[in-house]
Write a protein that holds these residues in place. Structure first.
Motif, PDB file in Angstrom:
ATOM      1  N   LYS A  70       0.777   3.514   6.334  1.00  0.00           N
ATOM      2  CA  LYS A  70       2.219   3.328   6.186  1.00  0.00           C
ATOM      3  C   LYS A  70       2.769   2.487   7.334  1.00  0.00           C
ATOM      4  O   LYS A  70       2.390   2.668   8.490  1.00  0.00           O
ATOM      5  CB  LYS A  70       2.933   4.675   6.128  1.00  0.00           C
ATOM      6  CG  LYS A  70       2.844   5.337   4.772  1.00  0.00           C
ATOM      7  CD  LYS A  70       3.927   6.371   4.554  1.00  0.00           C
ATOM      8  CE  LYS A  70       3.818   7.522   5.492  1.00  0.00           C
ATOM      9  NZ  LYS A  70       4.754   8.611   5.138  1.00  0.00           N
ATOM     10  N   PHE A  94      12.165   2.012   5.231  1.00  0.00           N
ATOM     11  CA  PHE A  94      10.973   1.592   4.498  1.00  0.00           C
ATOM     12  C   PHE A  94       9.731   2.113   5.213  1.00  0.00           C
ATOM     13  O   PHE A  94       9.542   1.897   6.408  1.00  0.00           O
ATOM     14  CB  PHE A  94      10.922   0.067   4.408  1.00  0.00           C
ATOM     15  CG  PHE A  94       9.706  -0.463   3.685  1.00  0.00           C
ATOM     16  CD1 PHE A  94       9.760  -0.761   2.338  1.00  0.00           C
ATOM     17  CD2 PHE A  94       8.508  -0.652   4.366  1.00  0.00           C
ATOM     18  CE1 PHE A  94       8.632  -1.243   1.672  1.00  0.00           C
ATOM     19  CE2 PHE A  94       7.383  -1.126   3.712  1.00  0.00           C
ATOM     20  CZ  PHE A  94       7.447  -1.423   2.363  1.00  0.00           C
ATOM     21  N   GLY A 111       5.993   1.913   3.869  1.00  0.00           N
ATOM     22  CA  GLY A 111       5.168   1.548   2.729  1.00  0.00           C
ATOM     23  C   GLY A 111       3.798   1.028   3.088  1.00  0.00           C
ATOM     24  O   GLY A 111       3.472   0.809   4.259  1.00  0.00           O
ATOM     25  N   TYR A 112       3.004   0.818   2.046  1.00  0.00           N
ATOM     26  CA  TYR A 112       1.655   0.295   2.223  1.00  0.00           C
ATOM     27  C   TYR A 112       1.189  -0.332   0.918  1.00  0.00           C
ATOM     28  O   TYR A 112       1.800  -0.158  -0.148  1.00  0.00           O
ATOM     29  CB  TYR A 112       0.688   1.395   2.677  1.00  0.00           C
ATOM     30  CG  TYR A 112       0.684   2.640   1.819  1.00  0.00           C
ATOM     31  CD1 TYR A 112      -0.235   2.804   0.787  1.00  0.00           C
ATOM     32  CD2 TYR A 112       1.596   3.667   2.054  1.00  0.00           C
ATOM     33  CE1 TYR A 112      -0.246   3.951   0.010  1.00  0.00           C
ATOM     34  CE2 TYR A 112       1.597   4.814   1.284  1.00  0.00           C
ATOM     35  CZ  TYR A 112       0.669   4.956   0.262  1.00  0.00           C
ATOM     36  OH  TYR A 112       0.675   6.094  -0.509  1.00  0.00           O
ATOM     37  N   VAL A 159       3.994  -0.025  -2.275  1.00  0.00           N
ATOM     38  CA  VAL A 159       4.768   1.194  -2.482  1.00  0.00           C
ATOM     39  C   VAL A 159       5.444   1.588  -1.181  1.00  0.00           C
ATOM     40  O   VAL A 159       5.045   1.167  -0.097  1.00  0.00           O
ATOM     41  CB  VAL A 159       3.886   2.364  -2.976  1.00  0.00           C
ATOM     42  CG1 VAL A 159       3.269   2.049  -4.325  1.00  0.00           C
ATOM     43  CG2 VAL A 159       2.793   2.693  -1.957  1.00  0.00           C
ATOM     44  N   SER A 160       6.479   2.414  -1.313  1.00  0.00           N
ATOM     45  CA  SER A 160       7.153   2.974  -0.136  1.00  0.00           C
ATOM     46  C   SER A 160       7.627   4.377  -0.468  1.00  0.00           C
ATOM     47  O   SER A 160       7.903   4.695  -1.633  1.00  0.00           O
ATOM     48  CB  SER A 160       8.351   2.116   0.269  1.00  0.00           C
ATOM     49  OG  SER A 160       9.107   2.753   1.305  1.00  0.00           O
ATOM     50  N   THR A 161       7.717   5.204   0.556  1.00  0.00           N
ATOM     51  CA  THR A 161       8.358   6.497   0.357  1.00  0.00           C
ATOM     52  C   THR A 161       9.846   6.260   0.117  1.00  0.00           C
ATOM     53  O   THR A 161      10.427   5.302   0.635  1.00  0.00           O
ATOM     54  CB  THR A 161       8.187   7.401   1.592  1.00  0.00           C
ATOM     55  OG1 THR A 161       8.776   6.754   2.735  1.00  0.00           O
ATOM     56  CG2 THR A 161       6.714   7.660   1.876  1.00  0.00           C
ATOM     57  N   LEU A 219       7.026   8.592  -3.732  1.00  0.00           N
ATOM     58  CA  LEU A 219       6.696   7.176  -3.644  1.00  0.00           C
ATOM     59  C   LEU A 219       7.319   6.418  -4.803  1.00  0.00           C
ATOM     60  O   LEU A 219       7.443   6.937  -5.904  1.00  0.00           O
ATOM     61  CB  LEU A 219       5.176   6.973  -3.686  1.00  0.00           C
ATOM     62  CG  LEU A 219       4.356   7.393  -2.467  1.00  0.00           C
ATOM     63  CD1 LEU A 219       2.875   7.317  -2.798  1.00  0.00           C
ATOM     64  CD2 LEU A 219       4.674   6.503  -1.273  1.00  0.00           C
ATOM     65  N   TRP A 256       7.422   2.142  -6.484  1.00  0.00           N
ATOM     66  CA  TRP A 256       6.916   0.771  -6.409  1.00  0.00           C
ATOM     67  C   TRP A 256       7.998  -0.146  -5.852  1.00  0.00           C
ATOM     68  O   TRP A 256       9.190   0.029  -6.132  1.00  0.00           O
ATOM     69  CB  TRP A 256       6.512   0.276  -7.795  1.00  0.00           C
ATOM     70  CG  TRP A 256       5.344   0.989  -8.389  1.00  0.00           C
ATOM     71  CD1 TRP A 256       5.360   1.933  -9.375  1.00  0.00           C
ATOM     72  CD2 TRP A 256       3.966   0.826  -8.020  1.00  0.00           C
ATOM     73  NE1 TRP A 256       4.087   2.367  -9.639  1.00  0.00           N
ATOM     74  CE2 TRP A 256       3.210   1.709  -8.828  1.00  0.00           C
ATOM     75  CE3 TRP A 256       3.310   0.025  -7.090  1.00  0.00           C
ATOM     76  CZ2 TRP A 256       1.823   1.808  -8.733  1.00  0.00           C
ATOM     77  CZ3 TRP A 256       1.932   0.121  -6.991  1.00  0.00           C
ATOM     78  CH2 TRP A 256       1.199   0.998  -7.806  1.00  0.00           C
ATOM     79  N   TYR A 274      13.265  -1.065  -5.709  1.00  0.00           N
ATOM     80  CA  TYR A 274      12.239  -0.030  -5.778  1.00  0.00           C
ATOM     81  C   TYR A 274      12.518   0.852  -6.986  1.00  0.00           C
ATOM     82  O   TYR A 274      13.669   0.997  -7.420  1.00  0.00           O
ATOM     83  CB  TYR A 274      12.188   0.804  -4.498  1.00  0.00           C
ATOM     84  CG  TYR A 274      13.451   1.577  -4.180  1.00  0.00           C
ATOM     85  CD1 TYR A 274      13.598   2.914  -4.563  1.00  0.00           C
ATOM     86  CD2 TYR A 274      14.507   0.984  -3.490  1.00  0.00           C
ATOM     87  CE1 TYR A 274      14.749   3.628  -4.263  1.00  0.00           C
ATOM     88  CE2 TYR A 274      15.654   1.686  -3.187  1.00  0.00           C
ATOM     89  CZ  TYR A 274      15.775   3.007  -3.570  1.00  0.00           C
ATOM     90  OH  TYR A 274      16.924   3.706  -3.277  1.00  0.00           O
TER      91      TYR A 274
END
Length: 250
Positions: free
Chosen positions: A38, A101, A103-104, A121-123, A131, A133, A145
């Protein structure tokens, strides 16, 4: 004995080749490990205008299904304080607050991008961890997102990053811009046509090019709990689960 020595000598190139291949694979795996970690997104803006100082060094946040850039200058903070006062009168007013943000890179279902990249994706919340997209709206070029059902049909990848500076790319290049939607409120866009968003935003809106730099976050225990979320996101079952939660609250 002589035959054994000859056989060993003949086998040496193959052994060396296999060993080198393993080492290269290990180095490749080490280089790719960062993709699943992340990271926050830091903003770099070298636009010559004074407004650039407001966002240079800012961070990307998520709110209201879109990605925004926070302001960092004293003038930007003063504007935020004014908006916070107004928020007390109007809680629905758009402001700088949002989910940071985190994300990974993550394989998007049925994609065939190969080495060009992955999905992103990000939390969107920490408790419970959820999560979504990250994608670019095919009509407006806004960076947004959402669940898989919302992302499909839009530009979902391939996302990647530069090898040294870890700057974010989409479709192999950096076309990220920010648009000032209102005073000191900057929304993130991707200039897919490389024309300054000519037909996407109003001519009187201020637009600046930015670079997005990945800054890895500290690895915590909660990372272990993300595996279930990833599987739901990949399979699209996140939508069904969210709908189920919604029915329970009614």
């Amino acid at each position: 004995m002589v035959l054994g020595i000859i056989t060993s000598i003949a086998a040496c190139p193959a052994i060396i080749g296999t060993t080198e291949a393993i080492r290269q694979g290990q180095r490749q795996n080490a280089r790719e490990q960062h993709r699943g970690r992340k990271a926050n997104l830091l903003v770099s803006c070298s636009d010559p205008s004074r407004k650039a100082r407001d966002i240079n060094g800012g961070t990307v946040v998520l709110r209201n299904n879109k990605l925004y850039v926070t302001t960092v200058s004293p003038r930007g903070r003063a504007a935020k304080e004014r908006r916070d006062c107004e928020d007390e009168k109007d809680p629905g007013r758009l402001n700088e607050r949002g989910h940071l943000f985190a994300g990974y890179f993550f394989g998007y279902p049925d994609s065939k991008w190969g080495r060009r990249g992955d999905g992103l994706v990000s939390t969107i919340s920490d408790d419970p961890p959820q999560l979504n997209w990250i994608y670019v709206d095919k009509d407006t070029y806004e960076v947004k997102y959402g669940l898989r059902v919302e992302a499909e049909g839009n530009l979902v990848g391939p996302w990647n990053c530069t090898p040294i500076d870890k700057r974010l790319t989409l479709e192999g290049w950096e076309g990220f811009t920010v648009v000032e939607e209102e005073e000191d409120v900057w929304a993130l866009y991707f200039d897919k046509d490389d024309d300054g968003l000519e037909e996407k935003v109003e001519p009187n809106r201020r637009i600046m090019e930015v670079e997005l730099i990945r800054k890895e976050m500290r690895i915590g225990k909660e990372e272990v709990d993300m595996a279930e979320q990833e599987e739901e996101l990949r399979n699209g079952t996140d939508e069904a689960k969210n709908n189920k939660r919604g029915r329970k609250h009614k």
